[in-house]
Write a protein that holds these residues in place. Structure first.
Motif, PDB file in Angstrom:
ATOM      1  N   PHE A   1       0.847  -1.189   0.000  1.00 55.17           N
ATOM      2  CA  PHE A   1       0.000   0.000   0.000  1.00 55.17           C
ATOM      3  C   PHE A   1       0.887   1.246   0.000  1.00 55.17           C
ATOM      4  O   PHE A   1       1.970   1.256   0.587  1.00 55.17           O
ATOM      5  CB  PHE A   1      -0.903   0.038   1.234  1.00 55.17           C
TER       6      PHE A   1
ATOM      7  N   HIS B   1      -3.376   4.754  -1.645  1.00 61.50           N
ATOM      8  CA  HIS B   1      -4.342   3.963  -0.885  1.00 61.50           C
ATOM      9  C   HIS B   1      -4.807   4.728   0.353  1.00 61.50           C
ATOM     10  O   HIS B   1      -6.008   4.761   0.668  1.00 61.50           O
ATOM     11  CB  HIS B   1      -3.717   2.633  -0.456  1.00 61.50           C
TER      12      HIS B   1
ATOM     13  N   LYS C   1      -7.334  -3.369  -7.324  1.00 58.99           N
ATOM     14  CA  LYS C   1      -8.338  -2.306  -7.220  1.00 58.99           C
ATOM     15  C   LYS C   1      -9.609  -2.793  -6.503  1.00 58.99           C
ATOM     16  O   LYS C   1     -10.016  -2.228  -5.492  1.00 58.99           O
ATOM     17  CB  LYS C   1      -8.718  -1.788  -8.621  1.00 58.99           C
TER      18      LYS C   1
ATOM     19  N   PHE D   1      -9.111  -4.110  -2.901  1.00 61.53           N
ATOM     20  CA  PHE D   1      -8.958  -3.000  -1.960  1.00 61.53           C
ATOM     21  C   PHE D   1     -10.322  -2.417  -1.603  1.00 61.53           C
ATOM     22  O   PHE D   1     -10.599  -2.097  -0.445  1.00 61.53           O
ATOM     23  CB  PHE D   1      -8.044  -1.927  -2.558  1.00 61.53           C
TER      24      PHE D   1
ATOM     25  N   PHE E   1      -3.873   2.754 -10.007  1.00 60.30           N
ATOM     26  CA  PHE E   1      -3.015   1.720  -9.438  1.00 60.30           C
ATOM     27  C   PHE E   1      -2.251   1.097 -10.603  1.00 60.30           C
ATOM     28  O   PHE E   1      -2.854   0.671 -11.587  1.00 60.30           O
ATOM     29  CB  PHE E   1      -3.842   0.626  -8.757  1.00 60.30           C
TER      30      PHE E   1
END
Length: 413
Positions: A26, A30, A92, A95, A227
């Motif tokens: 991360f 994030h 993605k 998360f 990302f």
């Protein structure tokens, strides 16, 4: 404020580990996404700003300023959707799964979308995604669109009723505060995300693209993040492979002694061993059976499997050669692993006769079959190739998860 953010972030990291993400990867992006959402949740809930006076019928789906109501300028600005962009495999959606679980728990936010939704005597079935065996609120944009349409369409009036849609959003969705969505790349459907945002909901989505015409057309500002580079999912495709001599090889053999079960055109075997539920599938049969994501979800519902019970699929006689020569098999393979990722299922694969080649390079080679297919629109080919990219990462994640779930007697020393 900072102490609360730090505590929330610690909870996000802990939940990420349980979801087979590597939180050491991360970065500030994030954290910034999490901080933005927390700031929204700490502010007073916005008043529903939807126009219940919008025209009914198809005009109610048009962008503001094009449906003749003349009120677009008087609306307060909607919360800017947060869209995470990037290539498949960069973590993605996973998360978002973690944020969904942690923030709903932390701020006591409900998930009001149930497996069966009702409007009068009519029902709409929703396949819920799971994280560590627990349902979460995240749905694809297509499924949010279908749900919104279910409540907007009046069977009595045989038309779209904007007031029905506004009532559903206000009574069911607004208490949720957050709408998590993936596959934010539709252009041909109704403007689902703009409609939700204009009701005061914060939409948090993921996408493989970076421009969103519907949000632009509805004049909804948005925050995009990218990302890239690293794969946040734990594991590599090779982690799913069981070689001769591995203790897990015995599970495949044990399943061969179980009776054959039937689901539509799919044959399979099942057994429970040390509180883990195993489902054995012949790989060729699985990718040739005409099952897509919703069909696989229906198959899961027929299994005598408890929600909290670890579940592992064993794919026997695995062969990439099948996929390299069969476009339809590739599509079903992608659908299977979409469902596996959504439900948090572990996966192990083996091949009886030869070493199973399962690597990023070998899977990427299947794109040759995709682009060589005749009679398939280019847009469908691109979508299927993106699905292969998703699978490359998801196979590794599912293999890593399976090894964590295995009973000790079947784990390698």
């Amino acid at each position: 404020m900072q102490e609360e953010l730090a505590a929330i972030w610690q909870e996000i990291e802990a939940t990420a580990v349980s979801a087979n993400l590597d939180p050491t990867k991360f970065n500030d992006t994030h954290r910034d996404i999490a901080d933005q959402i927390v700031a929204f949740l700490q502010a007073p809930p916005p008043k529903d700003s939807a126009l219940e006076s919008e025209p009914n019928g198809w005009r109610s789906w048009l962008p503001l300023g094009k449906n003749g109501n003349g009120h677009a300028a008087s609306l307060p600005p909607p919360p800017a959707p947060i869209i995470i962009c990037g290539e498949p495999g960069t973590g993605k959606t996973t998360f978002l799964n973690v944020l969904d679980v942690v923030l709903r728990r932390r701020f006591n936010l409900p998930d009001n979308v149930q497996p069966v939704m009702h409007k009068g005597e009519h029902a709409y079935h929703v396949t819920k995604r799971l994280l560590n065996g627990r349902p979460i609120s995240l749905l694809s944009v297509k499924k949010w669109d279908d749900l919104l349409y279910f409540y907007t369409w009046s069977r009595e009036a045989h038309g779209l009723v904007a007031a029905d849609r506004a009532a559903f959003v206000q009574e069911v969705l607004l208490p949720m505060r957050l709408i998590f969505a993936d596959e934010v790349e539709m252009t041909g459907y109704s403007p689902t995300l703009p409609i939700l945002a204009q009701h005061g909901l914060l939409v948090v989505g993921s996408s493989n693209q970076s421009r969103f015409a519907q949000l632009e057309e509805r004049q909804v500002p948005l925050h995009t993040y990218t990302f890239d580079g690293i794969d946040l999912r734990a594991g590599s495709p090779a982690d799913a492979v069981v070689q001769p001599g591995d203790p897990a090889w015995a599970i495949f053999d044990a399943l061969q002694n179980q009776p054959v079960q039937q689901f539509e055109q799919l044959t399979y075997r099942q057994m429970r061993q040390d509180d883990v539920f195993f489902v054995g599938l012949d790989f060729g049969t699985a990718v040739h059976a005409p099952l897509l994501e919703n069909d696989w979800a229906s198959f899961l519902q027929t299994l005598p499997h408890q929600p909290d019970e670890p579940l592992i699929f064993l794919l026997d006689c695995f062969s990439l050669a099948i996929l390299r020569t069969d476009y339809n098999a590739i599509i079903r393979f992608v659908s299977l692993f979409d469902l596996i990722e959504q439900q948090g299922i572990g996966v192990l694969v083996r091949h009886q006769d030869e070493t199973t080649e399962l690597s990023r390079e070998a899977l990427s080679h299947m794109k040759i079959t995709i682009y060589a297919a005749r009679g398939v629109p280019e847009a469908i080919k691109v979508k299927t190739a993106v699905g292969i990219d998703r699978c490359i990462s998801r196979i590794g994640q599912a293999g890593h998860k399976a090894h964590k779930l295995l009973p000790l007697s079947f784990k390698s020393p």
